[in-house]
Design a protein around this motif. Structure first.
Motif, PDB file in Angstrom:
ATOM      1  N   MET A  48       4.782  16.434  38.457  1.00  0.00           N
ATOM      2  CA  MET A  48       4.544  17.489  39.446  1.00  0.00           C
ATOM      3  C   MET A  48       5.328  17.220  40.722  1.00  0.00           C
ATOM      4  O   MET A  48       5.971  18.131  41.277  1.00  0.00           O
ATOM      5  N   GLN A  94       1.563  13.122  34.551  1.00  0.00           N
ATOM      6  CA  GLN A  94       1.556  14.508  35.016  1.00  0.00           C
ATOM      7  C   GLN A  94       1.698  14.590  36.533  1.00  0.00           C
ATOM      8  O   GLN A  94       2.366  15.489  37.068  1.00  0.00           O
ATOM      9  N   ASN A  97       8.626  19.744  41.824  1.00  0.00           N
ATOM     10  CA  ASN A  97       8.447  20.699  42.927  1.00  0.00           C
ATOM     11  C   ASN A  97       9.422  20.370  44.054  1.00  0.00           C
ATOM     12  O   ASN A  97       9.250  19.388  44.783  1.00  0.00           O
TER      13      ASN A  97
END
Length: 209
Positions: free
Chosen positions: A185, A181, A189
């Motif tokens: 992320m 995770q 982004n």
């Protein structure tokens, strides 16, 4: 998805499914690395997770050959893969390196591991500037419950995990999905670069829980 063990790749493919494809590759084999990227096409997001645990132990007795093996097993593969990949990376894509919390944990017996992982982490800021607009980040995991720990006897491993969970704000050791995770992320982004993200459950905090 690449790896040295075809059996482990097959097992991962069975779990993940979808359009995942695998390629057996040893990061110590430079020709295999070049061949992989020569036929990989354009890559949007690259995650480099070459692992190595050599080079640990008290500094006064640190085996320098083992420390060199630590660099050979993790630092140099990251660099070789990154250089080979650059011509094939999407210009606005991302690179995520996997370092380790040992790079800054300041624990006795980890000076060698800190040297290997700290060297990788130290490269993130200058590379983020030099390779822009390509983004580069790193995830720095703490203790994660993976098969790597199978080398430790079960009772000793259980006691270690229990002790860490009792002193870590998150109240447990990490799981593979925690690291996954964190990687996702950083890759997703498009306004994040030059980050070395701790994934330790707070174990790196000076006071614990």
């Amino acid at each position: 998805m690449t790896g040295r063990s075809q059996d482990r790749l097959d097992a991962a493919l069975a779990r993940i499914g979808g359009r995942t494809v695998d390629h057996r590759m040893d990061v110590a084999d430079w020709s295999a690395i070049e061949a992989f990227f020569a036929r990989s096409g354009t890559i949007d997001h690259l995650v480099i997770a070459a692992s190595g645990g050599a080079g640990s132990g008290p500094f006064a007795q640190l085996d320098l050959d083992q420390l060199a093996a630590g660099f050979d097993g993790k630092f140099w593969p990251h660099i070789r893969i990154l250089q080979a990949a650059l011509p094939h990376l999407c210009k606005d894509g991302s690179i995520t390196l996997i370092t380790s919390a040992s790079g800054h944990a300041a624990l006795p017996g980890t000076a060698g591991l800190a040297a290997v992982n700290g060297a990788l982490a130290a490269m993130v800021p200058p590379l983020a500037v030099e390779l822009a607009p390509l983004r580069i980040n790193a995830v720095s995991p703490g203790v994660i419950d993976t098969p790597w720990w199978d080398q430790v006897p079960a009772e000793q491993r259980e006691a270690l995990f229990h002790g860490l969970a009792a002193t870590t704000p998150a109240g447990r050791v990490g799981r593979p999905e925690d690291v996954a995770q964190a990687i996702h992320m950083l890759a997703a982004n498009t306004f994040v670069t030059d980050i070395v993200l701790d994934c330790t459950g707070g174990a790196n905090l000076p006071t614990g829980r």
